[in-house]
Scaffold this motif. Structure first.
Motif, PDB file in Angstrom:
ATOM      1  N   ALA A  23       0.823  -1.213   0.000  1.00 26.10           N
ATOM      2  CA  ALA A  23       0.000   0.000   0.000  1.00 26.10           C
ATOM      3  C   ALA A  23       0.857   1.263   0.000  1.00 26.10           C
ATOM      4  CB  ALA A  23      -0.935  -0.004   1.208  1.00 26.10           C
ATOM      5  N   ALA A  24       2.042   1.165   0.594  1.00 25.33           N
ATOM      6  CA  ALA A  24       2.927   2.330   0.676  1.00 25.33           C
ATOM      7  C   ALA A  24       3.342   2.812  -0.719  1.00 25.33           C
ATOM      8  CB  ALA A  24       4.147   1.989   1.506  1.00 25.33           C
ATOM      9  N   GLU A  25       3.263   1.915  -1.715  1.00 22.50           N
ATOM     10  CA  GLU A  25       3.659   2.285  -3.086  1.00 22.50           C
ATOM     11  C   GLU A  25       2.467   2.726  -3.924  1.00 22.50           C
ATOM     12  OE1 GLU A  25       5.349  -1.337  -4.563  1.00 22.50           O
ATOM     13  OE2 GLU A  25       6.569  -1.549  -2.736  1.00 22.50           O
ATOM     14  N   GLY A  26       1.252   2.669  -3.360  1.00 23.95           N
ATOM     15  CA  GLY A  26       0.052   2.949  -4.147  1.00 23.95           C
ATOM     16  C   GLY A  26      -0.577   4.291  -3.852  1.00 23.95           C
ATOM     17  N   ASP A  27      -1.611   4.625  -4.657  1.00 25.99           N
ATOM     18  CA  ASP A  27      -2.363   5.867  -4.499  1.00 25.99           C
ATOM     19  C   ASP A  27      -3.668   5.530  -3.752  1.00 25.99           C
ATOM     20  OD1 ASP A  27      -3.901   8.118  -4.708  1.00 25.99           O
ATOM     21  OD2 ASP A  27      -3.973   8.141  -6.916  1.00 25.99           O
ATOM     22  N   ALA A  28      -3.791   6.060  -2.540  1.00 30.52           N
ATOM     23  CA  ALA A  28      -4.953   5.736  -1.693  1.00 30.52           C
ATOM     24  C   ALA A  28      -6.247   6.337  -2.228  1.00 30.52           C
ATOM     25  CB  ALA A  28      -4.691   6.210  -0.271  1.00 30.52           C
ATOM     26  N   ASN A  29      -6.141   7.297  -3.156  1.00 33.03           N
ATOM     27  CA  ASN A  29      -7.357   7.917  -3.707  1.00 33.03           C
ATOM     28  C   ASN A  29      -7.685   7.379  -5.098  1.00 33.03           C
ATOM     29  OD1 ASN A  29      -7.846   9.671  -1.461  1.00 33.03           O
ATOM     30  ND2 ASN A  29      -6.020  10.788  -2.120  1.00 33.03           N
ATOM     31  N   ALA A  30      -6.977   6.335  -5.528  1.00 30.32           N
ATOM     32  CA  ALA A  30      -7.180   5.809  -6.888  1.00 30.32           C
ATOM     33  C   ALA A  30      -8.564   5.179  -7.052  1.00 30.32           C
ATOM     34  CB  ALA A  30      -6.090   4.789  -7.202  1.00 30.32           C
ATOM     35  N   ILE A  31      -9.006   4.442  -6.048  1.00 27.27           N
ATOM     36  CA  ILE A  31     -10.310   3.748  -6.124  1.00 27.27           C
ATOM     37  C   ILE A  31     -11.123   4.121  -4.889  1.00 27.27           C
ATOM     38  CG2 ILE A  31     -11.433   1.483  -6.398  1.00 27.27           C
ATOM     39  CD1 ILE A  31      -8.301   0.585  -6.887  1.00 27.27           C
ATOM     40  N   SER A  32     -12.420   4.385  -5.112  1.00 23.35           N
ATOM     41  CA  SER A  32     -13.249   4.756  -3.967  1.00 23.35           C
ATOM     42  C   SER A  32     -14.011   3.533  -3.461  1.00 23.35           C
ATOM     43  CB  SER A  32     -14.210   5.868  -4.399  1.00 23.35           C
ATOM     44  OG  SER A  32     -15.081   6.136  -3.348  1.00 23.35           O
ATOM     45  N   PHE A  33     -13.515   2.915  -2.407  1.00 25.80           N
ATOM     46  CA  PHE A  33     -14.184   1.763  -1.796  1.00 25.80           C
ATOM     47  C   PHE A  33     -15.119   2.238  -0.680  1.00 25.80           C
ATOM     48  CE2 PHE A  33     -10.320  -0.742  -3.281  1.00 25.80           C
ATOM     49  CZ  PHE A  33     -11.022  -1.416  -4.273  1.00 25.80           C
ATOM     50  N   PRO A  34     -16.205   1.481  -0.411  1.00 28.58           N
ATOM     51  CA  PRO A  34     -17.165   1.936   0.610  1.00 28.58           C
ATOM     52  C   PRO A  34     -16.596   1.894   2.024  1.00 28.58           C
ATOM     53  CG  PRO A  34     -17.693  -0.299  -0.106  1.00 28.58           C
ATOM     54  CD  PRO A  34     -16.581   0.178  -0.999  1.00 28.58           C
ATOM     55  N   LYS A  35     -17.003   2.900   2.799  1.00 28.57           N
ATOM     56  CA  LYS A  35     -16.575   2.960   4.211  1.00 28.57           C
ATOM     57  C   LYS A  35     -17.813   2.775   5.059  1.00 28.57           C
ATOM     58  CE  LYS A  35     -13.286   6.417   2.890  1.00 28.57           C
ATOM     59  NZ  LYS A  35     -13.081   7.863   2.820  1.00 28.57           N
ATOM     60  N   ALA A  36     -17.786   1.747   5.922  1.00 22.37           N
ATOM     61  CA  ALA A  36     -18.981   1.453   6.723  1.00 22.37           C
ATOM     62  C   ALA A  36     -18.928   2.190   8.057  1.00 22.37           C
ATOM     63  CB  ALA A  36     -19.100  -0.051   6.936  1.00 22.37           C
ATOM     64  N   PHE A  37     -19.513   3.408   8.053  1.00 22.88           N
ATOM     65  CA  PHE A  37     -19.586   4.142   9.325  1.00 22.88           C
ATOM     66  C   PHE A  37     -20.816   3.691  10.134  1.00 22.88           C
ATOM     67  CE2 PHE A  37     -16.571   6.955   7.229  1.00 22.88           C
ATOM     68  CZ  PHE A  37     -15.693   7.225   8.279  1.00 22.88           C
ATOM     69  N   LEU A  38     -21.735   2.955   9.482  1.00 24.97           N
ATOM     70  CA  LEU A  38     -22.965   2.448  10.112  1.00 24.97           C
ATOM     71  C   LEU A  38     -23.839   3.599  10.631  1.00 24.97           C
ATOM     72  CD1 LEU A  38     -21.298  -0.609  11.881  1.00 24.97           C
ATOM     73  CD2 LEU A  38     -22.443  -0.566   9.660  1.00 24.97           C
ATOM     74  N   GLU A  39     -24.709   3.310  11.603  1.00 24.27           N
ATOM     75  CA  GLU A  39     -25.658   4.337  12.065  1.00 24.27           C
ATOM     76  C   GLU A  39     -24.910   5.469  12.760  1.00 24.27           C
ATOM     77  OE1 GLU A  39     -26.038   1.138  14.115  1.00 24.27           O
ATOM     78  OE2 GLU A  39     -26.284   0.444  12.057  1.00 24.27           O
ATOM     79  N   ASP A  40     -25.548   6.617  12.762  1.00 27.50           N
ATOM     80  CA  ASP A  40     -24.991   7.783  13.446  1.00 27.50           C
ATOM     81  C   ASP A  40     -24.707   7.445  14.906  1.00 27.50           C
ATOM     82  OD1 ASP A  40     -24.487   9.891  11.913  1.00 27.50           O
ATOM     83  OD2 ASP A  40     -26.180  11.139  12.584  1.00 27.50           O
TER      84      ASP A  40
END
Ligand code: KG4
Ligand code: ZN
Length: 335
Positions: free
Chosen positions: A189-206
């Motif tokens: 991961a250190a060699e990659g672009d963290a913004n290249a792909i938008s994967f879902p983030k599960a923040f769940l309920e407020d």
């Protein structure tokens, strides 16, 4: 008061480990015999092989621990061992060994919850003390815990499906990184672009402090399948970095929110995934920004080890919370 030395054993999964801990914080010796090589061929831990290997290693590991500590068994005040959660056969090896030693030597015995052990790794070689909010992220657990005092825990949230480390290991496997996947994915991961792909983030309920990583894992698999079908090139480093960002955004976001809600000025990390370089860096950045004290155990105390069990046992020893010699292994033990 005289020094208290505890011989502590952890055999909950795939490391046979023993340590001698003085007064809960000083590591006199910490020996870890890893079974990674044994399980690598199978792409994960094989429980029966783990148990057998623990039986073969435990005497050697304990002897080496005492040798490194420069101590005789007569200088040990108490024997401690993990009794859960973990693989039952693996747990039983260390637990039975510890109980037999305590009986034969006529010394007190203390059974320790493995998650409490991970939290207590924050006491090793530090003066760090409660109250604090602790994020426990390992291969088997993801818990957000408020530690109001030694041995006093309020679980604020936990994973509803996969543990964080489990998600790392599964994504690493689909990326062909092999086992154990977490550290390898960290490096890639250190060699990659963290913004290249938008994967879902599960923040769940407020306001929820629970976690969920199975949707993210499926999203990565779907992405890779789609690329294969469309015959588009995949950049594994970008996938690793983008996956990691989705995990860390949620882990850090929820931990900071919990500290704010609890009015805690201190945050701690624990468990194998706490040695992840991006998680450490982001947490450091956030805590500095908000003027929160942060403690992250050394890498060797993040993954499974006997030292953390000795630290947890010491605070029980002080409270006179000794265990019955009939204590059994509890594979699904909760905090
Ligand atoms: O705490 P631990 O040794 O065992 C359990 O109690 O589960 O944690 C092992 C987990 C594995 O899933 C491993 O892949 C993950 O911690 N891990 C990492 C890193 N080092 C270990 N995950 C991400 N980045 C790392 N650097
Ligand atoms: Zn663990």
């Amino acid at each position: 008061m005289s020094d208290i030395r505890i011989l502590a054993i952890d055999t909950s999964c795939d490391e046979t480990s023993a340590a001698v801990i003085e007064n809960g914080r000083k590591v006199c010796a910490n020996v870890i015999s890893s079974q990674i090589k044994l399980h690598e061929a199978y792409g994960g831990v094989v429980p029966e092989l783990a148990s057998r290997m623990h039986i073969e290693s435990i005497d050697i590991v304990i002897a080496q621990t005492l040798k490194e500590a420069g101590m005789q068994l007569s200088e040990i005040d108490c024997i401690a061992a993990t009794y859960g959660p973990g693989l039952v056969g693996a747990l039983l090896t260390g637990l039975l060994h510890a109980k037999a030693m305590a009986l034969a030597l006529d010394k007190p015995f203390i059974g320790v919850n493995h998650i409490e052990g991970h939290i207590s790794s924050n006491y090793l070689e530090t003066t760090f003390a409660p109250p604090f909010v602790c994020l426990v992220v390992s291969g088997g657990h993801t818990n957000l815990v408020y530690v109001s005092d030694y041995g006093q825990y309020e679980t604020l949230g936990h994973t509803r499906d996969d543990a964080a480390g489990e998600a790392y290991d599964k994504v690493a496997r689909v990326l062909g990184l092999g086992y154990p996947g977490g550290p390898r994915l960290d490096k890639l991961a250190a060699e990659g672009d963290a913004n290249a792909i938008s994967f879902p983030k599960a923040f769940l309920e407020d306001g929820s402090y629970d976690f969920s990583f199975s949707g993210l894992k499926s999203a990565v698999i779907n992405y890779l399948n789609k690329c294969k079908m469309m015959k588009t090139a995949v950049n594994p480093a970008d996938v690793a970095a983008s996956f990691q960002k989705a995990v860390i955004d949620v882990l850090v976001g929820k931990t900071i929110a919990a500290a704010k809600e609890k009015g805690a000025g201190k945050i701690a990390l624990a468990g194998g995934v706490a040695s992840n370089s991006a998680l450490r860096a982001r947490m450091q950045e956030k805590c500095a920004e908000l003027d929160l004290e942060l403690n992250i155990p050394k890498g060797i105390y993040c993954t499974d080890n006997g030292a953390m069990i000795g630290a947890a046992a010491y605070f029980k020893y002080q409270q006179g919370a000794f265990s019955d010699i009939r204590l059994n292994a509890e594979p699904s033990l909760r905090l």
